[in-house]
Design a protein around this motif. Sequence first.
Motif, PDB file in Angstrom:
ATOM      1  N   MET A 244       0.840  -1.192   0.000  1.00 19.63           N
ATOM      2  CA  MET A 244       0.000   0.000   0.000  1.00 19.63           C
ATOM      3  C   MET A 244       0.882   1.251   0.000  1.00 19.63           C
ATOM      4  O   MET A 244       1.739   1.406   0.866  1.00 19.63           O
ATOM      5  CB  MET A 244      -0.898   0.014   1.249  1.00 19.63           C
ATOM      6  CG  MET A 244      -1.877   1.177   1.304  1.00 19.63           C
ATOM      7  SD  MET A 244      -2.684   1.301   2.927  1.00 19.63           S
ATOM      8  CE  MET A 244      -3.439  -0.311   3.035  1.00 19.63           C
ATOM      9  N   ASP A 245       0.688   2.146  -0.978  1.00 20.32           N
ATOM     10  CA  ASP A 245       1.487   3.365  -1.041  1.00 20.32           C
ATOM     11  C   ASP A 245       0.906   4.413  -0.094  1.00 20.32           C
ATOM     12  O   ASP A 245      -0.177   4.248   0.477  1.00 20.32           O
ATOM     13  CB  ASP A 245       1.521   3.899  -2.476  1.00 20.32           C
ATOM     14  CG  ASP A 245       2.645   4.904  -2.679  1.00 20.32           C
ATOM     15  OD1 ASP A 245       3.571   4.927  -1.845  1.00 20.32           O
ATOM     16  OD2 ASP A 245       2.593   5.669  -3.655  1.00 20.32           O
ATOM     17  N   ILE A 246       1.637   5.499   0.069  1.00 23.81           N
ATOM     18  CA  ILE A 246       1.174   6.577   0.936  1.00 23.81           C
ATOM     19  C   ILE A 246      -0.028   7.274   0.281  1.00 23.81           C
ATOM     20  O   ILE A 246      -0.005   7.588  -0.911  1.00 23.81           O
ATOM     21  CB  ILE A 246       2.307   7.593   1.180  1.00 23.81           C
ATOM     22  CG1 ILE A 246       3.532   6.896   1.770  1.00 23.81           C
ATOM     23  CG2 ILE A 246       1.833   8.701   2.125  1.00 23.81           C
ATOM     24  CD1 ILE A 246       4.742   7.785   1.936  1.00 23.81           C
ATOM     25  N   LYS A 247      -1.051   7.531   1.070  1.00 27.94           N
ATOM     26  CA  LYS A 247      -2.244   8.211   0.570  1.00 27.94           C
ATOM     27  C   LYS A 247      -1.900   9.651   0.224  1.00 27.94           C
ATOM     28  O   LYS A 247      -1.221  10.346   0.992  1.00 27.94           O
ATOM     29  CB  LYS A 247      -3.345   8.184   1.628  1.00 27.94           C
ATOM     30  CG  LYS A 247      -4.658   8.838   1.177  1.00 27.94           C
ATOM     31  CD  LYS A 247      -5.706   8.731   2.265  1.00 27.94           C
ATOM     32  CE  LYS A 247      -7.030   9.388   1.853  1.00 27.94           C
ATOM     33  NZ  LYS A 247      -7.656   8.691   0.701  1.00 27.94           N
ATOM     34  N   ILE A 248      -2.347  10.126  -0.940  1.00 24.06           N
ATOM     35  CA  ILE A 248      -2.134  11.510  -1.378  1.00 24.06           C
ATOM     36  C   ILE A 248      -3.477  12.219  -1.401  1.00 24.06           C
ATOM     37  O   ILE A 248      -4.451  11.712  -1.957  1.00 24.06           O
ATOM     38  CB  ILE A 248      -1.505  11.560  -2.779  1.00 24.06           C
ATOM     39  CG1 ILE A 248      -0.148  10.856  -2.788  1.00 24.06           C
ATOM     40  CG2 ILE A 248      -1.359  13.006  -3.254  1.00 24.06           C
ATOM     41  CD1 ILE A 248       0.482  10.733  -4.164  1.00 24.06           C
ATOM     42  N   ILE A 249      -3.531  13.396  -0.767  1.00 26.14           N
ATOM     43  CA  ILE A 249      -4.742  14.206  -0.869  1.00 26.14           C
ATOM     44  C   ILE A 249      -4.355  15.611  -1.325  1.00 26.14           C
ATOM     45  O   ILE A 249      -3.244  16.081  -1.081  1.00 26.14           O
ATOM     46  CB  ILE A 249      -5.535  14.272   0.447  1.00 26.14           C
ATOM     47  CG1 ILE A 249      -4.820  15.138   1.486  1.00 26.14           C
ATOM     48  CG2 ILE A 249      -5.818  12.898   0.996  1.00 26.14           C
ATOM     49  CD1 ILE A 249      -5.732  15.591   2.592  1.00 26.14           C
ATOM     50  N   LYS A 250      -5.288  16.261  -2.011  1.00 26.52           N
ATOM     51  CA  LYS A 250      -5.081  17.629  -2.490  1.00 26.52           C
ATOM     52  C   LYS A 250      -6.198  18.512  -1.945  1.00 26.52           C
ATOM     53  O   LYS A 250      -7.368  18.121  -1.957  1.00 26.52           O
ATOM     54  CB  LYS A 250      -5.083  17.671  -4.021  1.00 26.52           C
ATOM     55  CG  LYS A 250      -4.826  19.065  -4.598  1.00 26.52           C
ATOM     56  CD  LYS A 250      -4.890  19.059  -6.120  1.00 26.52           C
ATOM     57  CE  LYS A 250      -3.726  18.317  -6.737  1.00 26.52           C
ATOM     58  NZ  LYS A 250      -3.707  18.424  -8.218  1.00 26.52           N
TER      59      LYS A 250
END
Length: 337
Positions: A1-7
């Motif tokens: 699982m990769d790091i969650k990205i939010i904008k």
Amino acid sequence: MDIKIIKVSGNPTERSKSYAEQLRTRIQQTYDFYNDVVFKHSELSDVEIYKRVNILISKTRAVFPNLISELECISESSNIPIQQIFLINARTEILNASVGECTSIAIPKNNLLAQTWDWIEEMENLMVILIVEKEDGSSFVTLTEPGMLAKIGINNYGISVGLNFLKSKHSLDGVPVHLLLRAILDCTSLKKVREIVAQSNMGKSSYIPVATSIGEAVGFEFSNYAMQELTPMDDVLLHTNHCLAPNMTSVPLPTSNQRYETTLANLRTDTNFNFATVDRILSDTSNSEAPVQAPYRPSESLGNLSVGTCATIIMELEKLRFSYRKGPNPFGPYHSI
């Protein structure tokens, strides 16, 4: 699982609401973990913890009322009390744990700032990459913990910031370091960074490296109610978790001196000082007792919770590129923004 990205984008209210909506569950999980697990291993009572929280809210409001407004909006939008949101942002000052943590390297001539972020294993899958686009057109990207406004990051002006923990006595008299990191990411120049750092007061123990896209680098050591600036030696600004500035002292932390010596020796064997060099140095595991890229191991000061390298970050400032690798994996791939 990769790091969650939010904008998040828009004015402060719009950004805060979006942040809360996207991260509500993770913010609650982060608070629960600190409150129910991490702080239970400290000597602080709940009454004392929230007394400290309220003191620090007042101190921060006096200096950075805009950041308190954002946290209050996140609180309202997530339906999580402001004291709980603020506890996450001020956990470094309140906890002041004896944990050997991160290794950071700034190389101003090559416009690089890089570091490991070493912390509790549970944070590896909770941490997020936050991309912030403000209404004035400015922006920044940061790796941070849910509920925090920022940690390690870079903005569109080429200002980058990192963090190394130091342990010493402090009076809860200043802005928590994680909120200072966010204030730095709002800056347009190193001159402005120095002004912001001076406003934040001395009530914290930390080292903050700042580097710019025009070849500047400085490190700010906060310890024992004082602050000193460090400048590069032999084109490098290297730090672990003990004070280096003259007349500055801190409590010795596990592995800090060993990681410093290992990294310094590796820097002397390769003068290219490029991305590959920094990656190799921050991925070093040659000293099994004090590896730079640290596998998760129990920490006595945190009730045997496992501590290791949650992430490795390399910021190429001239390119405005933020590269990150998840977990204590010296051979893992980087992803870039």
